[in-house]
Design an enzyme around this catalytic site. Structure first.
Site, PDB file in Angstrom:
ATOM      1  N   ARG A 281      24.358  45.990 -70.085  1.00 29.88           N
ATOM      2  CA  ARG A 281      23.378  45.517 -69.094  1.00 29.88           C
ATOM      3  C   ARG A 281      22.891  44.082 -69.337  1.00 29.88           C
ATOM      4  NH1 ARG A 281      20.034  48.968 -66.440  1.00 29.88           N
ATOM      5  NH2 ARG A 281      20.497  50.552 -68.012  1.00 29.88           N
ATOM      6  N   ARG A 317      21.191  52.750 -58.629  1.00 27.90           N
ATOM      7  CA  ARG A 317      20.108  52.810 -59.633  1.00 27.90           C
ATOM      8  C   ARG A 317      18.765  53.241 -59.052  1.00 27.90           C
ATOM      9  NH1 ARG A 317      18.223  49.189 -62.463  1.00 27.90           N
ATOM     10  NH2 ARG A 317      18.054  50.445 -64.331  1.00 27.90           N
ATOM     11  N   TYR A 321      17.612  56.542 -60.865  1.00 31.93           N
ATOM     12  CA  TYR A 321      16.616  56.345 -61.943  1.00 31.93           C
ATOM     13  C   TYR A 321      15.265  55.872 -61.433  1.00 31.93           C
ATOM     14  CZ  TYR A 321      21.002  55.538 -64.579  1.00 31.93           C
ATOM     15  OH  TYR A 321      22.250  55.599 -65.122  1.00 31.93           O
ATOM     16  N   CYS A 347      23.217  59.936 -45.675  1.00 26.92           N
ATOM     17  CA  CYS A 347      22.473  61.123 -45.234  1.00 26.92           C
ATOM     18  C   CYS A 347      21.837  61.843 -46.419  1.00 26.92           C
ATOM     19  CB  CYS A 347      23.406  62.066 -44.493  1.00 26.92           C
ATOM     20  SG  CYS A 347      24.155  61.255 -43.102  1.00 26.92           S
ATOM     21  N   TYR A 376      25.669  48.274 -63.763  1.00 25.18           N
ATOM     22  CA  TYR A 376      25.532  49.626 -63.187  1.00 25.18           C
ATOM     23  C   TYR A 376      25.317  49.539 -61.672  1.00 25.18           C
ATOM     24  CZ  TYR A 376      25.173  50.453 -68.123  1.00 25.18           C
ATOM     25  OH  TYR A 376      25.443  50.448 -69.468  1.00 25.18           O
TER      26      TYR A 376
HETATM   27  C1  LIG Z   1      27.469  54.389 -76.508  1.00 23.63           C
HETATM   28  C2  LIG Z   1      26.985  53.319 -75.591  1.00 23.63           C
HETATM   29  N1  LIG Z   1      27.133  52.031 -75.958  1.00 23.63           N
HETATM   30  C3  LIG Z   1      26.716  51.026 -75.149  1.00 23.63           C
HETATM   31  C4  LIG Z   1      26.113  51.274 -73.928  1.00 23.63           C
HETATM   32  C5  LIG Z   1      25.685  50.131 -73.086  1.00 23.63           C
HETATM   33  O1  LIG Z   1      24.323  50.157 -72.823  1.00 23.63           O
HETATM   34  P1  LIG Z   1      23.590  48.958 -72.108  1.00 23.63           P
HETATM   35  O2  LIG Z   1      24.325  48.649 -70.865  1.00 23.63           O
HETATM   36  O3  LIG Z   1      22.236  49.446 -71.835  1.00 23.63           O
HETATM   37  O4  LIG Z   1      23.607  47.794 -73.070  1.00 23.63           O
HETATM   38  C6  LIG Z   1      25.920  52.601 -73.519  1.00 23.63           C
HETATM   39  C7  LIG Z   1      25.265  52.901 -72.237  1.00 23.63           C
HETATM   40  O5  LIG Z   1      25.111  53.978 -71.781  1.00 23.63           O
HETATM   41  C8  LIG Z   1      26.378  53.656 -74.365  1.00 23.63           C
HETATM   42  O6  LIG Z   1      26.247  54.940 -74.013  1.00 23.63           O
END
Ligand SMILES: Cc1ncc(COP(=O)(O)O)c(C=O)c1O
Length: 419
Positions: A281, A317, A321, A347, A376
């Site tokens: 992210r 998202r 969430y 829908c 995401y």
């Molecule tokens: C094992 C693992 N590593 C890395 C990430 C990446 O997380 P982020 O995008 O929040 O940095 C995730 C996200 O679900 C994860 O499950």
């Protein structure tokens, strides 16, 4: 972030968004390559050469974006054979790839072992035995790290918390100790690391410090009489401040990689282990907007609905969430703000981007931008209701480049025999 208003028209590094909407249609994902480059560089530069920063593909797996990130010297973290195949196609070298995931299938593990990737994360006793069996038949010796569920609270949304005992991820410390104790039984694998990922959208250094101290303590103890643990992988999860992702604003970090490194390195370094991180992210979230056109505006019982041509199938998202992302008109105006619900065409009542949102008055046909959708976003899109997935365009050196075509009906219907 390269998104700002120039003469009241939203632009990305000098290219005006309405022109792109005309050329590529809406809904449209628009990325700023510079933002991704800067943030990949920042993560890489914050850590030492012995540490490994591996971009988590699940955040965004567009091939052009992967190539860009790879060119900045990052490795890749994958969660399926599909992601592994794409990472290899994007040019990541197998030894710079880690395979995580709670339910890897036999064939996926066999593929990873055959490709001789750098690290496989095992999440249960059965998975360790399976990797050992598959590797035996293959005569290669993969490096394996054990994922622990440390029961540490990442203090994030419950749906993206992964390090608590009611989450399905990782194994108990007892299981890890048992596996390490009988490691001589696993002759076909090199059991060399521990992995912990407590969750995503982590906004404070405290959970990372707690996790690093836990991992360092465990590694030191396990290595007391001989060196077993050489790798500590602290997963990903570094968060961003979505609320601040507005045109013209370029400070939206809760915590920078430099601050993270400052807090973590002094805890990990005395163990002598190399440190792995898997950020997704933080690297890509601010790089993109989702451009959407207002199809209809209507009022029901005093509630005003702005209905857009993008829906939860394009950007999930908010529905998944309850995430909030700023939404702005593409033509900036000083028209009064009004409280509206911004919703999509799907829908489902959960198909909503924002409730009771203060938006400057817009008309049907106006263009809006949902900000901060680089992570995401497209990677979670679907064909539910049979809406084709949107196109993706990236601004590179002041020019627009189509990095994924809009999906066609033929692509959506492909694979279904017509009889
Ligand atoms: C094992 C693992 N590593 C890395 C990430 C990446 O997380 P982020 O995008 O929040 O940095 C995730 C996200 O679900 C994860 O499950």
């Amino acid at each position: 972030m390269g998104f700002n208003y120039i003469d009241d028209i939203l632009s990305c590094n000098g290219i005006t968004v309405p022109d792109l909407a005309d050329e590529f249609d809406t809904p449209l994902y628009l990325y700023d390559a510079e933002s991704i480059e800067q943030r990949a560089n920042a993560f890489r530069d914050a850590f030492n050469d012995v540490d490994s920063i591996q971009y988590a593909l699940k955040a965004n797996s567009n091939l052009s974006i992967l190539k860009l990130i790879r060119s900045k010297g990052l490795g890749a973290d994958v969660v399926s054979a599909g992601e592994l195949a794409l990472a290899i196609k994007a040019g990541f070298s197998p030894e710079e790839i880690t395979f995580t995931g709670v339910g890897k299938r036999n064939d996926e593990l066999a593929f990873a072992i055959e490709k001789q990737i750098g690290l496989i994360i095992a999440e249960s006793k059965s998975e360790v035995a399976l990797i050992n069996d598959i590797a035996g038949a293959d005569s290669r010796k993969p490096t394996v790290a054990l994922r622990i569920n440390p029961n540490i609270d990442a203090k994030t949304h419950k749906n993206i918390s992964t390090g608590l005992h009611h989450n399905k991820f990782g194994m108990e410390e007892n299981d890890l100790r048992e596996l390490i104790g009988k490691r001589s039984e696993f002759k076909n694998i090199d059991l060399a690391g521990i992995h912990i990922h407590i969750g995503s959208q982590v906004s404070d250094s405290a959970p990372y410090i707690e996790t690093a101290e836990y991992a360092a303590g465990l590694a030191t103890e396990l290595n007391r009489s001989e060196t077993i643990i050489r790798i500590i992988n602290l997963g990903g999860g570094l968060g961003v401040n979505y609320d601040k992702m507005l045109p013209g604003v370029d400070e939206y970090n809760h915590l920078t990689p430099e601050q993270l490194a400052k807090n973590i390195l002094s805890i990990i370094e005395p163990t002598g282990c190399s440190l792995y991180f898997e950020p997704g992210r933080w690297i890509v979230a601010p790089s993109a907007i989702l451009i959407t056109r207002v199809s209809y505006i209507k009022t029901i019982g005093g509630n005003k609905f702005v209905i857009t041509d993008a829906g939860m199938t394009d950007f999930m998202r908010p529905s998944l969430y309850q995430a909030t992302h700023p939404i702005v008109p593409i033509i900036n105006s000083d028209s009064p703000k009004e409280q509206v619900n911004i919703v999509g065409p799907i829908c489902e009542s959960t198909d909503s981007f924002a409730e009771d949102y203060l938006l400057p008055q817009v008309s049907e046909g106006a263009l809006l931008a949902i900000m901060g959708v680089g992570a995401y976003g497209y990677s979670m899109s679907s064909n539910y209701n049979l809406h084709p997935r949107p196109a993706e365009v990236m601004i590179v050196n002041g020019k627009s480049r189509l990095i994924r075509k809009r999906e066609t009906f033929d692509q959506m219907f492909e694979g279904m025999p017509d009889n």
